[in-house]
Design a protein around this motif. Structure first.
Motif, PDB file in Angstrom:
ATOM      1  N   ASN A 189      42.253  49.365  29.397  1.00 41.97           N
ATOM      2  CA  ASN A 189      41.631  48.082  30.056  1.00 41.97           C
ATOM      3  C   ASN A 189      42.136  46.866  29.608  1.00 41.97           C
ATOM      4  O   ASN A 189      41.432  46.231  28.901  1.00 41.97           O
ATOM      5  CB  ASN A 189      40.126  48.170  29.855  1.00 41.97           C
ATOM      6  N   ASP A 190      43.453  46.591  29.853  1.00 40.12           N
ATOM      7  CA  ASP A 190      44.143  45.445  29.621  1.00 40.12           C
ATOM      8  C   ASP A 190      44.699  44.407  30.513  1.00 40.12           C
ATOM      9  O   ASP A 190      45.604  43.862  30.216  1.00 40.12           O
ATOM     10  CB  ASP A 190      45.208  45.898  28.453  1.00 40.12           C
ATOM     11  N   GLY A 191      44.111  44.540  31.606  1.00 37.69           N
ATOM     12  CA  GLY A 191      44.647  43.751  32.525  1.00 37.69           C
ATOM     13  C   GLY A 191      44.044  42.135  32.397  1.00 37.69           C
ATOM     14  O   GLY A 191      43.045  41.888  31.734  1.00 37.69           O
ATOM     15  N   ASN A 192      44.688  41.105  33.019  1.00 42.33           N
ATOM     16  CA  ASN A 192      44.442  39.913  33.033  1.00 42.33           C
ATOM     17  C   ASN A 192      44.324  39.213  34.408  1.00 42.33           C
ATOM     18  O   ASN A 192      45.050  39.596  35.285  1.00 42.33           O
ATOM     19  CB  ASN A 192      45.656  39.329  32.080  1.00 42.33           C
ATOM     20  N   ILE A 193      43.659  38.375  34.530  1.00 41.88           N
ATOM     21  CA  ILE A 193      43.514  37.376  35.682  1.00 41.88           C
ATOM     22  C   ILE A 193      43.333  35.842  35.144  1.00 41.88           C
ATOM     23  O   ILE A 193      42.774  35.532  34.411  1.00 41.88           O
ATOM     24  CB  ILE A 193      42.300  37.820  36.731  1.00 41.88           C
TER      25      ILE A 193
ATOM     26  N   VAL B  84      40.827  38.370  30.102  1.00 39.46           N
ATOM     27  CA  VAL B  84      41.696  39.325  29.500  1.00 39.46           C
ATOM     28  C   VAL B  84      40.777  40.674  29.311  1.00 39.46           C
ATOM     29  O   VAL B  84      39.597  40.888  29.507  1.00 39.46           O
ATOM     30  CB  VAL B  84      42.304  38.885  27.907  1.00 39.46           C
ATOM     31  N   ASN B  85      41.697  41.787  28.887  1.00 41.14           N
ATOM     32  CA  ASN B  85      41.001  43.029  28.792  1.00 41.14           C
ATOM     33  C   ASN B  85      40.428  43.603  30.130  1.00 41.14           C
ATOM     34  O   ASN B  85      39.121  43.906  29.762  1.00 41.14           O
ATOM     35  CB  ASN B  85      40.068  43.087  27.667  1.00 41.14           C
ATOM     36  N   LEU B  86      40.905  43.382  31.199  1.00 41.13           N
ATOM     37  CA  LEU B  86      40.104  43.628  32.305  1.00 41.13           C
ATOM     38  C   LEU B  86      40.582  45.227  32.508  1.00 41.13           C
ATOM     39  O   LEU B  86      41.742  45.563  32.497  1.00 41.13           O
ATOM     40  CB  LEU B  86      40.466  42.994  33.575  1.00 41.13           C
ATOM     41  N   ALA B  87      39.595  46.000  33.530  1.00 44.09           N
ATOM     42  CA  ALA B  87      39.817  47.310  33.663  1.00 44.09           C
ATOM     43  C   ALA B  87      40.394  47.155  35.329  1.00 44.09           C
ATOM     44  O   ALA B  87      40.298  46.036  35.747  1.00 44.09           O
ATOM     45  CB  ALA B  87      38.491  48.121  33.636  1.00 44.09           C
ATOM     46  N   PRO B  88      41.342  48.177  35.596  1.00 43.36           N
ATOM     47  CA  PRO B  88      41.543  48.057  36.779  1.00 43.36           C
ATOM     48  C   PRO B  88      40.381  48.121  37.853  1.00 43.36           C
ATOM     49  O   PRO B  88      39.569  48.652  37.678  1.00 43.36           O
ATOM     50  CB  PRO B  88      42.349  49.394  37.059  1.00 43.36           C
ATOM     51  N   GLY B  89      40.838  47.281  38.712  1.00 42.51           N
ATOM     52  CA  GLY B  89      39.717  46.885  39.824  1.00 42.51           C
ATOM     53  C   GLY B  89      39.694  45.899  40.617  1.00 42.51           C
ATOM     54  O   GLY B  89      40.640  45.098  40.516  1.00 42.51           O
ATOM     55  N   THR B  90      38.824  45.651  41.336  1.00 39.95           N
ATOM     56  CA  THR B  90      38.839  44.322  42.373  1.00 39.95           C
ATOM     57  C   THR B  90      37.844  43.221  41.716  1.00 39.95           C
ATOM     58  O   THR B  90      36.785  43.549  41.551  1.00 39.95           O
ATOM     59  CB  THR B  90      38.250  44.878  43.900  1.00 39.95           C
ATOM     60  N   TYR B  91      38.223  42.148  41.916  1.00 41.86           N
ATOM     61  CA  TYR B  91      37.690  40.908  41.314  1.00 41.86           C
ATOM     62  C   TYR B  91      37.437  39.792  42.285  1.00 41.86           C
ATOM     63  O   TYR B  91      38.453  39.550  43.035  1.00 41.86           O
ATOM     64  CB  TYR B  91      38.316  40.575  40.098  1.00 41.86           C
ATOM     65  N   GLN B  92      36.282  39.109  42.160  1.00 35.72           N
ATOM     66  CA  GLN B  92      36.233  38.002  43.183  1.00 35.72           C
ATOM     67  C   GLN B  92      36.519  36.656  42.376  1.00 35.72           C
ATOM     68  O   GLN B  92      35.387  36.297  41.563  1.00 35.72           O
ATOM     69  CB  GLN B  92      34.819  37.926  43.734  1.00 35.72           C
ATOM     70  N   LEU B  93      37.644  35.809  42.637  1.00 33.28           N
ATOM     71  CA  LEU B  93      37.634  34.723  41.762  1.00 33.28           C
ATOM     72  C   LEU B  93      37.216  33.329  42.357  1.00 33.28           C
ATOM     73  O   LEU B  93      37.253  33.398  43.605  1.00 33.28           O
ATOM     74  CB  LEU B  93      39.208  34.677  41.595  1.00 33.28           C
ATOM     75  N   ARG B  94      36.731  32.727  41.405  1.00 36.40           N
ATOM     76  CA  ARG B  94      36.155  31.433  42.010  1.00 36.40           C
ATOM     77  C   ARG B  94      36.083  30.384  40.824  1.00 36.40           C
ATOM     78  O   ARG B  94      35.899  30.621  39.572  1.00 36.40           O
ATOM     79  CB  ARG B  94      34.654  31.602  42.342  1.00 36.40           C
ATOM     80  N   LEU B  95      36.199  29.155  41.438  1.00 30.52           N
ATOM     81  CA  LEU B  95      36.395  28.073  40.516  1.00 30.52           C
ATOM     82  C   LEU B  95      35.468  27.082  40.890  1.00 30.52           C
ATOM     83  O   LEU B  95      35.195  26.960  41.951  1.00 30.52           O
ATOM     84  CB  LEU B  95      37.818  27.172  40.572  1.00 30.52           C
ATOM     85  N   ARG B  96      34.710  26.350  39.736  1.00 26.46           N
ATOM     86  CA  ARG B  96      33.648  25.262  40.149  1.00 26.46           C
ATOM     87  C   ARG B  96      34.030  24.143  39.283  1.00 26.46           C
ATOM     88  O   ARG B  96      34.478  23.974  38.200  1.00 26.46           O
ATOM     89  CB  ARG B  96      32.465  26.001  39.609  1.00 26.46           C
ATOM     90  N   ALA B  97      33.815  22.965  39.875  1.00 27.46           N
ATOM     91  CA  ALA B  97      33.912  21.617  39.346  1.00 27.46           C
ATOM     92  C   ALA B  97      32.839  20.548  39.874  1.00 27.46           C
ATOM     93  O   ALA B  97      32.825  20.495  40.892  1.00 27.46           O
ATOM     94  CB  ALA B  97      35.526  21.133  40.104  1.00 27.46           C
ATOM     95  N   ASN B  98      32.103  20.223  38.855  1.00 29.31           N
ATOM     96  CA  ASN B  98      31.248  19.566  39.034  1.00 29.31           C
ATOM     97  C   ASN B  98      30.296  19.966  40.048  1.00 29.31           C
ATOM     98  O   ASN B  98      29.659  19.038  41.129  1.00 29.31           O
ATOM     99  CB  ASN B  98      31.527  17.952  39.440  1.00 29.31           C
ATOM    100  N   GLY B  99      29.857  21.194  40.167  1.00 27.73           N
ATOM    101  CA  GLY B  99      28.957  21.719  40.942  1.00 27.73           C
ATOM    102  C   GLY B  99      29.499  22.058  42.241  1.00 27.73           C
ATOM    103  O   GLY B  99      28.861  22.646  43.010  1.00 27.73           O
TER     104      GLY B  99
END
Length: 351
Positions: free
Chosen positions: A278-282, A314-329
């Protein structure tokens, strides 16, 4: 023939014929009467002359002497204009001729007030037109003089362009409005509620901080009491919610900010895990939005603070992830990415 005996009324001065052709001076009349009554009786002539003189005296005593109107100073020094927004103007009436004591009027003689012989000053006058008159002890009145109480100074002005408003960030009360005077007499007072309340500030300008989204009415007041016109400006929320679906209580992926929040989305942001580990990175690297940023890989359920330049999970297991960014709400749209496995599992003969 019947003897003519003049009655007393015939000889009264005010009954004597007034036509120029028949007018007789008192001396001629008295001479005529003396001769006439010499033959008519001394006592009767004395009585008539006495009555004539009495009537003449009455007429002379009832003659009103001609009236000489009094005068007063009339130049730029007799009026003091009111300060802006106040009824504090002055008018001074200073006699230059006439018989004291004097009476003074600023309504064309409708009303008079008494005052010192040297002059009288009317105080606390509102801006407007006044008709000045002076009356002396003989009852003689001056000609009316019209004077205007104006306003000291001009209304102040301030910069009114797109630079004076800083909109609030999405979901926060952190908007700003800056008022910068361009004319008027310092020191200034500043208002964003239409002049209901003012705050003192530097002569160069004043900034109202921590403002909630909404409409504000800007007004500037100078040291002379003059006020500017009201300027209405809006502090926006930083979020455009017109495209949100009804009844949504939370900002969703349909939210679109005035400054969209986006991040890099290509093949470089994901590092697959090595086999069996479990050593994947995003990495989420912002491309637009207002710092500081927060980062999520579970669709926005949880966020982590990180550097403005980006954050690496870091240290991500293989799998699906939902990426999201927040700025000032404000949140980006979610991006789905997969952490895979580097290489393939080895195989061996199994027979």
């Amino acid at each position: 023939m019947k003897k003519f005996t003049p009655g007393l009324n015939f000889f009264k001065f005010n009954k004597w014929p007034q036509k120029k052709s028949t007018y007789r001076s008192p001396l001629i009349v008295l001479t005529f009467l003396f001769l006439f009554f010499t033959f008519s009786g001394i006592s009767q002539s004395n009585l008539f002359i006495s009555n004539y003189l009495t009537a003449t005296d009455e007429v002379l005593n009832n003659v009103t002497p001609p009236c000489t109107p009094p005068t007063f100073l009339n130049n730029g020094t007799i009026v003091l204009d009111a300060t802006c927004g106040n009824n504090d103007g002055n008018i001074s009436i200073i006699p230059q001729s006439g018989t004291a004591p004097f009476m003074y009027s600023i309504d064309g003689g409708t009303t008079y007030v008494s005052g010192p012989d040297g002059g009288h000053t009317f105080l606390n006058l509102a801006p407007g037109t006044y008709n000045l008159m002076l009356k002396d002890a003989n009852g003689c009145e001056s000609d009316p003089v019209e004077k205007v109480v104006g306003t000291q100074g001009n209304a102040p002005t301030f910069i009114n362009d797109q630079t004076i408003v800083l909109n609030a960030t999405c979901g926060n009360n952190d908007g700003n409005i800056t008022m910068i005077p361009t004319s008027g007499t310092a020191p200034f007072m500043y208002s964003i509620d239409g002049g209901v309340t003012y705050v003192a500030g530097p002569d160069a300008g004043y900034t109202f901080l921590n403002l909630a989204p909404g409409t504000y009415q800007l007004r500037l007041k100078s040291s002379t009491g003059c006020v500017s016109e009201i300027v209405e400006r809006m502090v926006a929320s930083g979020c455009d919610r017109t495209s949100l679906r009804p009844n949504l209580n939370k900002v969703s992926n349909l939210n679109h900010c005035v400054t969209p929040v986006t991040f890099l989305n290509d093949g470089t942001i994901v590092l697959d895990a090595t086999c069996g580990n479990n050593d994947g990175n995003i990495s989420i690297i912002p491309q637009s939005g207002t710092a500081p940023f927060e980062y999520s890989i579970d669709g926005g359920t949880t966020y982590f603070s990180g550097p403005d330049a980006g954050y690496t999970f870091v240290n991500l297991a293989p799998g699906t992830y939902q990426l999201r960014l927040r700025a000032n709400g404000c949140e980006s749209d979610p991006v789905e990415r997969v952490v895979g496995t580097q290489g393939n599992a080895p195989t061996f003969l199994n027979d």
